[in-house]
Design a protein around this motif. Structure first.
Motif, PDB file in Angstrom:
ATOM      1  N   THR A 119       0.833  -1.204   0.000  1.00  0.00           N
ATOM      2  CA  THR A 119       0.000   0.000   0.000  1.00  0.00           C
ATOM      3  C   THR A 119       0.864   1.249   0.000  1.00  0.00           C
ATOM      4  O   THR A 119       0.509   2.276  -0.607  1.00  0.00           O
ATOM      5  N   ALA A 120       2.025   1.165   0.646  1.00  0.00           N
ATOM      6  CA  ALA A 120       2.915   2.325   0.728  1.00  0.00           C
ATOM      7  C   ALA A 120       3.465   2.740  -0.633  1.00  0.00           C
ATOM      8  O   ALA A 120       3.951   3.864  -0.795  1.00  0.00           O
ATOM      9  N   LEU A 121       3.357   1.874  -1.624  1.00  0.00           N
ATOM     10  CA  LEU A 121       3.907   2.168  -2.949  1.00  0.00           C
ATOM     11  C   LEU A 121       2.916   2.878  -3.859  1.00  0.00           C
ATOM     12  O   LEU A 121       3.316   3.467  -4.874  1.00  0.00           O
ATOM     13  N   PHE A 122       1.623   2.826  -3.515  1.00  0.00           N
ATOM     14  CA  PHE A 122       0.577   3.322  -4.415  1.00  0.00           C
ATOM     15  C   PHE A 122      -0.161   4.507  -3.803  1.00  0.00           C
ATOM     16  O   PHE A 122      -0.556   4.486  -2.638  1.00  0.00           O
ATOM     17  N   SER A 123      -0.363   5.523  -4.610  1.00  0.00           N
ATOM     18  CA  SER A 123      -1.099   6.718  -4.163  1.00  0.00           C
ATOM     19  C   SER A 123      -2.598   6.516  -4.240  1.00  0.00           C
ATOM     20  O   SER A 123      -3.360   7.283  -3.649  1.00  0.00           O
ATOM     21  N   ASP A 124      -3.028   5.504  -4.961  1.00  0.00           N
ATOM     22  CA  ASP A 124      -4.458   5.215  -5.157  1.00  0.00           C
ATOM     23  C   ASP A 124      -4.738   3.796  -4.676  1.00  0.00           C
ATOM     24  O   ASP A 124      -4.393   2.817  -5.355  1.00  0.00           O
ATOM     25  N   THR A 125      -5.360   3.668  -3.503  1.00  0.00           N
ATOM     26  CA  THR A 125      -5.630   2.350  -2.934  1.00  0.00           C
ATOM     27  C   THR A 125      -6.593   1.551  -3.804  1.00  0.00           C
ATOM     28  O   THR A 125      -6.471   0.330  -3.933  1.00  0.00           O
ATOM     29  N   ALA A 126      -7.542   2.236  -4.417  1.00  0.00           N
ATOM     30  CA  ALA A 126      -8.504   1.551  -5.280  1.00  0.00           C
ATOM     31  C   ALA A 126      -7.777   0.905  -6.463  1.00  0.00           C
ATOM     32  O   ALA A 126      -8.108  -0.215  -6.878  1.00  0.00           O
ATOM     33  N   TYR A 127      -6.795   1.608  -7.005  1.00  0.00           N
ATOM     34  CA  TYR A 127      -6.013   1.044  -8.109  1.00  0.00           C
ATOM     35  C   TYR A 127      -5.279  -0.213  -7.650  1.00  0.00           C
ATOM     36  O   TYR A 127      -5.262  -1.231  -8.349  1.00  0.00           O
ATOM     37  N   LEU A 128      -4.665  -0.141  -6.488  1.00  0.00           N
ATOM     38  CA  LEU A 128      -3.954  -1.306  -5.958  1.00  0.00           C
ATOM     39  C   LEU A 128      -4.899  -2.490  -5.810  1.00  0.00           C
ATOM     40  O   LEU A 128      -4.567  -3.615  -6.201  1.00  0.00           O
TER      41      LEU A 128
END
Length: 436
Positions: A228-237
């Protein structure tokens, strides 16, 4: 039962529980001190450290060495292993879905990938150095074996990294004693060096075992926070990325990195907490046990895949000890032969049968102690003269003295006759059972 007896029993039980708890915690503490250990089979060879060898029994001296070594440090073997995490983050970056940390990790993965592509599965400079160092220490520790024009018979699988590992070891030995008579070979016919038993392998894929491992992985998954720390958009992850698989490949890349030149200026371990590193290692440790240890979850007999290798080791030794100065037999292969061989021989207790994956660490089944890059098994033979029939052997696992399931009045020295009879006996019993 008297009160004093009850107190003694209670004290014994308490001490046993403390020992079990300590055994369970040891890998966690070891990994906290040295994160690289979490790499399992990707661990760069740590060397013997300050290991001191027990002096030879009176009037005995080393005269022959039988060896099986894994190749030295290498790169990962497929483009997918480098591309999965790189492609996932690259695609996210193109859509502006990465955090600053995510963009930084992508840049690191790009550099690591660039170094490895084109050299997939190849021996690295560190791997060559490891094999030279192991050969050097072998001659320094047991100079009697390598005196004068001793014969060194070396064999390897046909994989380039094993052939180069063999070559580096032999170059070191010859540099130290140019008189050595060296022969080496790598051929398809030497199947015993890395035998794959397809019938035994089928038993790994039984429903009970697959479920037990899947459940174990589920209990120890820990990918959510670091990914999660790598992505600015949790929905995208959550919708466009398989976070669990991404974690797997990033952790593998973090692990293999210690074997590459890029290790000198890049790391990926900073993405994970100590607990996350430990949980990732637990899953890998269980994976290797399921494939190569003794367990009812995998058919109970996986280590017997290396029965032909063990037979060959015994046969070669029986032949060599007939000579006054036999030298050494060196074999170079892979982790997937060495690990089950260690289990088959029950070296250091790795032959114990374990049916509950949660008990692995508590019972001391710890993969990184067996098969780092350049892992090696050395069987050292001792006698007082060529006509001495009371031959003794000592086993070194990764250049450290090891225990065997044999009469141990002189441990770590064991009688060759006991060694031979025990292992041929268990192989014969297994093969007879398979024929029924």
């Amino acid at each position: 039962m008297t009160i004093k007896t009850m107190q003694r029993l209670a004290a014994f039980i308490f001490a046993l529980l403390v020992c079990l708890a300590t055994a369970a915690q040891k890998p966690r503490h070891e990994l906290k001190k040295n994160l690289r250990l979490s790499a399992s089979n990707f661990l760069a060879y740590p060397g013997p450290g300050g290991a001191v060898l027990t002096p030879s029994p009176k009037d005995k001296q080393p005269f022959y060495i039988s060896h099986y070594g894994r190749h030295g440090s290498r790169n990962m073997g497929s483009t997918r292993e480098y591309d999965y995490a790189y492609d996932a983050l690259r695609k996210a970056g193109e859509q502006d879905k990465l955090t600053p940390l995510g963009r930084d990790v992508l840049a690191r993965l790009s550099k690591i990938r660039s170094e490895a592509i084109g050299r997939l599965g190849d021996l690295t400079p560190l791997g060559a150095e490891q094999n030279r160092d192991i050969a050097r220490r072998m001659m320094e520790r047991f100079p009697e074996v390598f005196e004068d024009d001793a014969t060194i018979d070396a064999r390897s699988t046909i994989t380039p990294r094993t052939q180069l590992s063999m070559t580096n070891a032999l170059l070191q030995l010859v540099a130290m004693n140019p008189k050595l008579r060296v022969s080496c070979d790598a051929a398809y016919s030497q199947t015993y060096l890395h035998y794959v038993d397809k019938e035994l392998a089928k038993k790994i894929q039984n429903p009970e075992g697959k479920k037990a491992y899947a459940d174990y992985c589920e209990r120890h998954q820990c990918w959510q926070r670091p990914m999660t720390a790598l992505f600015s958009d949790t929905a995208y992850l959550n919708h466009a990325v398989n976070g669990e698989r991404l974690n797997y490949y990033i952790f593998r890349t973090a692990s293999i990195l210690q074997n590459a030149e890029a290790r000198k200026h890049i790391t990926l371990y900073d993405l994970f907490t100590d607990d996350e590193i430990y949980e990732n290692w637990l899953v890998q440790n269980a994976f290797w046990f399921m494939g190569y240890g003794f367990s009812p979850l995998n058919g109970d007999h996986q280590p017997f895949s290396q029965r032909f290798l063990l037979r060959q080791i015994i046969a070669d030794a029986d032949s060599c000890i007939q000579h006054p100065h036999p030298g050494a037999t060196l074999r170079f292969g892979h982790d997937t032969a060495l690990l089950p061989l260690v289990c088959l021989m029950d070296i250091n207790g790795y032959g114990q049968v374990i049916g509950d994956l949660e008990q692995l660490v508590k019972k001391g089944w710890v993969d990184y102690r067996v098969f780092p890059m350049a892992a090696n098994l050395q069987i050292i033979f001792y006698r007082n003269a060529p006509h001495d029939s009371d031959v003794l052997v000592k086993v070194l696992l990764n250049e450290q003295e090891a225990t065997l399931p044999l009469p141990d009045k002189q441990a770590p020295y064991y009688r060759w006759a006991d060694f031979r009879d025990h292992y041929l006996g268990i192989i014969d019993a297994f093969e007879q059972q398979q024929e029924q």
